[in-house]
Scaffold this motif. Structure first.
Motif, short mmCIF file in Angstrom:
data_model
loop_
_atom_site.label_atom_id
_atom_site.label_comp_id
_atom_site.label_asym_id
_atom_site.label_seq_id
_atom_site.Cartn_x
_atom_site.Cartn_y
_atom_site.Cartn_z
N THR A 89 11.64 -19.17 22.16
CA THR A 89 11.17 -17.96 23.03
C THR A 89 10.23 -17.17 22.32
O THR A 89 10.41 -16.84 21.28
N VAL A 90 9.57 -16.70 23.14
CA VAL A 90 8.35 -15.87 22.85
C VAL A 90 8.81 -14.39 22.98
O VAL A 90 9.23 -13.89 24.12
N THR A 91 8.81 -13.51 21.91
CA THR A 91 9.45 -12.32 21.92
C THR A 91 8.52 -11.10 21.90
O THR A 91 9.04 -10.12 22.11
N GLY A 92 7.23 -11.24 21.74
CA GLY A 92 6.39 -10.26 21.84
C GLY A 92 4.82 -10.40 21.19
O GLY A 92 4.73 -11.83 20.81
N LEU A 99 1.03 -14.10 19.18
CA LEU A 99 2.51 -14.19 19.85
C LEU A 99 3.44 -14.44 18.68
O LEU A 99 3.28 -15.23 17.72
N ASP A 100 4.56 -13.62 18.75
CA ASP A 100 5.47 -13.97 18.03
C ASP A 100 6.64 -14.65 18.73
O ASP A 100 6.91 -14.17 19.96
N ARG A 109 4.85 -16.63 13.98
CA ARG A 109 3.59 -15.78 14.56
C ARG A 109 2.30 -16.93 14.70
O ARG A 109 1.91 -17.37 13.55
N ILE A 110 2.03 -16.99 16.31
CA ILE A 110 1.05 -18.06 16.37
C ILE A 110 -0.32 -17.23 16.82
O ILE A 110 -0.01 -16.55 17.97
N THR A 111 -1.15 -17.42 16.49
CA THR A 111 -2.58 -16.83 16.69
C THR A 111 -3.31 -18.04 17.37
O THR A 111 -3.53 -19.09 16.95
N ALA A 112 -4.00 -17.74 18.75
CA ALA A 112 -4.71 -18.63 19.55
C ALA A 112 -6.03 -17.97 19.77
O ALA A 112 -6.35 -16.93 19.91
#
Length: 409
Positions: A89-92, A99-100, A109-112
């Motif tokens: 689940t992406v929370t914010g 995105l968290d 915590r994923i940065t794209a």
């Protein structure tokens, strides 16, 4: 709890046909780190619980059923090299393209370099439609009904009323028949279909210009109270009611990221390259135009790959794009931003919706007092059904001008 941080090239949120189509095309074209996050326990989106045929084919009754189509979409993405993760689940948002998320493995915590929002759409439930009455068992949306019947094999009831007159209401009727539930009526507040519209066979009786005023029964549903436009009232005895259509994009994540929404579609404002107004953030599928077929959503996902690759290579993002806006009785248009570099929408046409039936309307496009397009439609337009505006006039539009206004005269 420690939050694990990492970076990918493209992060896709939503593993329905649009998100999986985008992931498959991006990975197949050489983008190395493509990751798809899905909050459900299985990928595939709405088709997973649509057991009627026709997926993957333009001909009614052709193609395959929804679950098989979902499996094929998922397999295409993974075989191309994309990573598809479910139960996440992406929370914010923690940044413009960061995105968290949370899942069985904990916090992430994923940065794209590019984010693709493909979160789809949902039907408004009874509560959002403000239908009064008791709160009995036996009340569903189409998606809830299909999951109850096909995924959980639950007993439904014996007599059902369907609220709605969009194509999905026919899918609800087929699901009810598969569960051996008699469909006693369909109810809509819209006027009767235009004479040229073809009504499918085996269709339940349709009550037009009729409003649902209450649900009755406790603890189970016993009836649906309705009122006709002329003031006549009735109670339709039933133990099941299905609210269909009245789609709204699943735009909560977009809103949390301050992604600009279009006032008509209520999904992210976007251009023909699926770029939102937020640099590096794309959007695709029924999040943009609730709701089109799974095949249309998948085709958009595949078409998204080229503009995402261009952005990854150049970092370019248009600074200003005029909006496209519609006038009543038109409801919305998609795409709804003018591309600055000449891109055309998928199939070289814009999608429109109307709030009332239109018989052979004249479509007009104006910008800053100039008429860019005028043509009469040869077919009627109906609420809840898409119709299209050709894109041949785009060369006459000013990418630095004001809002483009689309009307039906």
């Amino acid at each position: 709890m420690t939050r694990r941080e990492r970076t990918v090239d493209v992060l896709v949120v939503g593993a329905g046909p649009a998100g999986l189509g985008a992931a498959a095309a991006l990975a197949a074209s050489g983008v190395r780190r493509v990751e798809v996050l899905e909050r459900e326990q299985a990928a595939g989106g709405i088709p997973r619980h649509c057991h009627h045929p026709g997926f993957g084919s333009s001909r009614t009754g052709g193609g395959t059923d929804g679950p098989e189509y979902a499996r094929r979409c998922t397999a295409a993405a993974t075989l191309a090299g994309a990573t598809v993760r479910t139960g996440i689940t992406v929370t914010g948002w923690a940044g413009p393209r960061t995105l968290d998320a949370t899942g069985p493995g904990g916090l992430e915590r994923i940065t794209a370099h590019a984010v693709v929002l493909a979160t789809g759409a949902r039907e408004r439930p009874r509560s959002a439609r403000l239908v009064p009455g008791t709160r009995p068992a036996g009340v569903y949306t189409t998606g809830e009904l299909q999951q109850a019947v096909h995924l959980h094999h639950q007993h439904i009831g014996t007599r059902a009323v369907i609220i709605g007159d969009e194509p999905v209401s026919l899918a609800a009727a087929e699901t009810l028949r598969a569960a051996h539930v008699a469909v006693v009526a369909r109810v809509t507040d819209r006027p009767p279909a235009l004479p040229s519209a073809v009504r499918p066979r085996r269709q339940a009786p349709l009550l037009t210009r009729t409003t649902v005023t209450a649900l009755t029964g406790r603890p189970g549903l016993t009836g649906v109270a309705v009122r006709h436009q002329d003031g006549r009232t009735a109670i339709l005895p039933c133990d099941t009611v299905v609210f269909t259509g009245d789609w709204i994009p699943d735009h909560e994540l977009a809103r949390r990221g301050d992604v600009t929404l279009d006032p008509g579609t209520r999904g992210p404002a976007h251009d023909a390259a699926y770029r939102t107004r937020t640099p590096g953030v794309f959007a695709v599928g029924n999040l943009l135009h609730a709701v089109e077929s799974a095949g249309t959503a998948a085709a958009e996902g595949r078409a998204l790959a080229a503009p995402v690759r261009h952005h990854l290579a150049t970092g370019a993002w248009p600074a200003r794009r005029p909006a496209l806006a519609v006038e009543a009785p038109l409801e919305w248009i998609a795409p709804n931003l003018l591309s600055a570099d000449g891109e055309r929408p998928l199939h070289h046409r814009f999608t429109l919706r109307t709030v009332r039936p239109l018989t052979a309307p004249v479509l007009l496009v104006h910008q800053d007092g100039r008429e860019l397009y005028r043509r009469r439609l040869l077919r009627p337009a109906r609420p809840g059904r898409p119709f299209h505006l050709p894109a041949g006039w785009l060369d006459r539009a000013d990418p630095h001008g004001g809002t483009l206004r689309v009307s039906a005269g």
